[in-house]
Design an enzyme around this catalytic site. Structure first.
Site, short mmCIF file in Angstrom:
data_model
loop_
_atom_site.label_atom_id
_atom_site.label_comp_id
_atom_site.label_asym_id
_atom_site.label_seq_id
_atom_site.Cartn_x
_atom_site.Cartn_y
_atom_site.Cartn_z
N GLY A 79 0.83 -1.21 0.00
CA GLY A 79 0.00 0.00 0.00
C GLY A 79 0.86 1.25 0.00
N GLU B 168 11.88 -4.08 -6.04
CA GLU B 168 10.97 -3.94 -7.19
C GLU B 168 11.70 -3.41 -8.41
OE1 GLU B 168 7.57 -1.46 -6.02
OE2 GLU B 168 6.40 -3.25 -6.45
N THR C 122 7.84 3.30 -13.11
CA THR C 122 7.61 3.51 -14.55
C THR C 122 8.95 3.63 -15.30
OG1 THR C 122 7.61 5.92 -14.45
CG2 THR C 122 5.50 4.84 -14.02
N GLU D 121 9.95 6.02 -17.11
CA GLU D 121 10.54 7.37 -16.97
C GLU D 121 11.33 7.44 -15.66
OE1 GLU D 121 7.40 6.77 -17.87
OE2 GLU D 121 7.45 7.51 -19.93
C1 LIG Z 1 -1.72 -2.85 -12.51
C2 LIG Z 1 -0.98 -2.07 -11.46
C3 LIG Z 1 -0.72 -2.67 -10.25
C4 LIG Z 1 -0.07 -1.95 -9.22
N1 LIG Z 1 0.09 -2.53 -8.00
C5 LIG Z 1 0.53 -1.76 -6.97
C6 LIG Z 1 0.52 -2.27 -5.63
O1 LIG Z 1 0.17 -3.43 -5.38
N2 LIG Z 1 0.86 -1.42 -4.63
C7 LIG Z 1 1.25 -0.12 -4.86
O2 LIG Z 1 1.56 0.60 -3.91
N3 LIG Z 1 1.32 0.38 -6.13
C8 LIG Z 1 0.96 -0.40 -7.17
N4 LIG Z 1 0.95 0.12 -8.45
C9 LIG Z 1 1.49 1.48 -8.68
C10 LIG Z 1 2.75 1.48 -9.55
O3 LIG Z 1 3.79 0.82 -8.88
C11 LIG Z 1 3.27 2.88 -9.99
O4 LIG Z 1 4.08 3.44 -9.03
C12 LIG Z 1 2.23 3.81 -10.29
O5 LIG Z 1 1.23 3.28 -11.13
C13 LIG Z 1 2.79 5.09 -10.96
O6 LIG Z 1 1.95 6.09 -10.50
P1 LIG Z 1 0.74 6.66 -11.32
O7 LIG Z 1 0.03 5.55 -12.01
O8 LIG Z 1 -0.01 7.52 -10.34
O9 LIG Z 1 1.43 7.56 -12.42
P2 LIG Z 1 2.13 8.95 -12.22
O10 LIG Z 1 3.17 8.87 -11.18
O11 LIG Z 1 1.10 10.01 -12.08
O12 LIG Z 1 2.87 9.10 -13.62
C14 LIG Z 1 2.16 9.46 -14.82
C15 LIG Z 1 3.22 9.57 -15.93
O13 LIG Z 1 4.18 10.59 -15.60
C16 LIG Z 1 5.51 10.06 -15.55
N5 LIG Z 1 6.27 10.67 -14.46
C17 LIG Z 1 5.89 10.79 -13.16
N6 LIG Z 1 6.86 11.39 -12.45
C18 LIG Z 1 7.89 11.63 -13.30
C19 LIG Z 1 9.18 12.22 -13.16
N7 LIG Z 1 9.63 12.65 -11.98
N8 LIG Z 1 9.97 12.29 -14.25
C20 LIG Z 1 9.54 11.84 -15.47
N9 LIG Z 1 8.31 11.29 -15.67
C21 LIG Z 1 7.50 11.19 -14.60
C22 LIG Z 1 5.32 8.56 -15.29
O14 LIG Z 1 6.42 7.80 -15.74
C23 LIG Z 1 4.04 8.27 -16.07
O15 LIG Z 1 4.35 8.08 -17.43
C24 LIG Z 1 0.35 -0.61 -9.48
C25 LIG Z 1 0.11 -0.01 -10.73
C26 LIG Z 1 -0.55 -0.73 -11.72
C27 LIG Z 1 -0.82 -0.05 -13.03
#
Ligand SMILES: Cc1cc2nc3c(=O)[nH]c(=O)nc-3n(C[C@H](O)[C@H](O)[C@H](O)COP(=O)(O)OP(=O)(O)OC[C@H]3O[C@@H](n4cnc5c(N)ncnc54)[C@H](O)[C@@H]3O)c2cc1C
Length: 385
Positions: free
Chosen positions: A124, A240, A368, A370
């Site tokens: 979480g 991770e 991600t 990025e």
């Molecule tokens: C199917 C799935 C399962 C997941 N399971 C878990 C889980 O069990 N527990 C948990 O805690 N999380 C989980 N996550 C979260 C995951 O680990 C990512 O951290 C998270 O999805 C990224 O945050 P966001 O989706 O809010 O995107 P954002 O952080 O809002 O990013 C949006 C876009 O902006 C880019 N971006 C953001 N910041 C920067 C930066 N500083 N420089 C350049 N580019 C940037 C990103 O790369 C992305 O392309 C899961 C996500 C998915 C999709």
């Protein structure tokens, strides 16, 4: 660096593969595919019984004292088979952190049941308003006597609807700089005030948005010092970020090779066409590089080094290679590749279109692309932020 695994490691791989062949029946695979949940209790117990849950842990803690290469082949085989492992993996990851920084009370309470497959732990960290910038978490934990009262919500709490605990990042001091006011907790999910609601992803996977409304837990559920959550979280992000997704490319290659060996519309094997051979060779090269990058991380860990930029290289290359390769294969196979698992006429039981949808998420979770590129630039190349 090893490029060839030892014969003992390959023999262990054969054991793992034999177990998977026995339990991953078509009926089982269909049930997992329908549910969208990468966990099955009986399957997870089977891992524990066979010693595949945490093979490198010491024997006195329930492991098998195996080396990092044995652990690697377990990961490779389970990923290649698309086995429902995610909740077992997050449980083992959090158990490792508790082993490193937990109090003796929480170790006693959690490590044994985790190693026996009796409890499971979800992650979480991410919130609806902050994902990559995880240190901006606003879920609050406020001290009340011996307890903490937790309010807020988390996004993408995968398996939060079935796990026993969530490893929760919460803000304990809003007056400190954002990285310095966070604390980690292991929150029992049968606590009053917790709720999980389903979120379905593009690949058909079920994850959750979770809500914490005046959830009260004792201080014994804190993991690490108060306001030292960023350091504790770092242990799990380290794991991770150094992940490798190459074995999914191995599965794709297996299916496209079978498809290519069969006769095409003109009656001759599809493999006789230069474009088929060219694209299959490209998938094989993507697989080779992805596996080597991941094995370099294992080798570095064995040498006592931390694969920071190398871990990010492995993660970003393998997930983007999977995306490229699955799109290439869909283009090669043509419109039939878009037939899904449910369609009897789908080539390779719809694996091509599923892998293409699935691949997109792999470039997001566990950091991600990025974010991984920023790590490579800053930590690997020494460039400024
Ligand atoms: C199917 C799935 C399962 C997941 N399971 C878990 C889980 O069990 N527990 C948990 O805690 N999380 C989980 N996550 C979260 C995951 O680990 C990512 O951290 C998270 O999805 C990224 O945050 P966001 O989706 O809010 O995107 P954002 O952080 O809002 O990013 C949006 C876009 O902006 C880019 N971006 C953001 N910041 C920067 C930066 N500083 N420089 C350049 N580019 C940037 C990103 O790369 C992305 O392309 C899961 C996500 C998915 C999709």
């Amino acid at each position: 660096m090893h490029f060839q695994l030892a014969s003992e490691t390959e023999a262990y791989r054969a054991e793992v593969r034999a177990h998977l062949d026995a339990v991953m029946t078509p009926e089982f695979e269909e049930r997992i595919y329908r549910s969208g949940v990468a966990h099955d209790e009986t399957f997870a117990k089977g891992l524990v019984d066979k010693g595949f849950f945490a093979p490198s842990w010491p024997q006195d803690l329930g492991g098998q004292n195996r080396d990092a290469w044995d652990e690697q082949v377990v990961k490779e085989e389970f990923m290649r088979a698309d086995a429902p492992m995610y909740l077992s993996e997050t449980t083992r990851m959090v158990a490792s952190i508790i082993r490193e920084v937990g109090t003796s009370a929480i170790k006693q309470r959690i490590l044994g049941p985790a190693m026996n497959g009796d409890i499971t732990i979800a992650l979480g960290f991410t919130e609806p308003e902050c994902g990559s910038d995880v240190a901006a978490a606003s879920t609050r934990a406020v001290r009340d006597g011996d307890d903490w009262v937790i309010n807020g919500s988390k996004m993408f709490t995968t398996n939060g609807h079935i796990a026993d605990y969530v490893f929760l990042l919460a803000r304990t001091n809003p007056d400190k700089p954002k990285h310095k006011g966070l604390t980690m907790f292991l929150l029992p999910l049968d606590s009053d005030g917790f709720e999980a609601q389903a979120v379905w992803t593009l690949s058909g996977e079920r994850t959750n948005i979770t809500f914490f409304s005046d959830v009260r837990i004792g201080d014994e559920w804190r993991v690490g010092d108060v306001d030292a959550g960023w350091q504790v979280l770092g242990l799990s992000l380290r794991d991770e970020h150094a992940s490798g997704w190459g074995p999914h490319i191995a599965r794709l290659l297996h299916h496209v090779e079978r498809w290519a060996a069969a006769p095409g519309d003109d009656g001759s094997p599809r493999l006789t066409k230069p474009d088929v051979r060219r694209r299959i060779a490209r998938v094989a090269m993507e697989l080779e590089v992805a596996m080597l990058l991941q094995r370099r991380c294992v080798w570095m860990t064995e040498q006592g080094q931390m694969p920071v930029a190398e871990g990010s290289m492995s993660k970003v290359f393998s997930t983007e290679a999977l995306t490229r390769a699955s799109q290439d294969v869909v283009e090669l196979v043509g419109p039939d590749a878009m037939r899904s698992y449910w369609e009897p006429r789908a080539p390779e039981q719809g694996r091509f279109e599923h892998l293409m949808r699935f691949s997109l998420g792999t470039t997001i979770y566990a950091g991600t692309s990025e974010i991984q590129r920023s790590i490579i630039a800053q930590r690997g190349l020494g460039l400024p932020r």
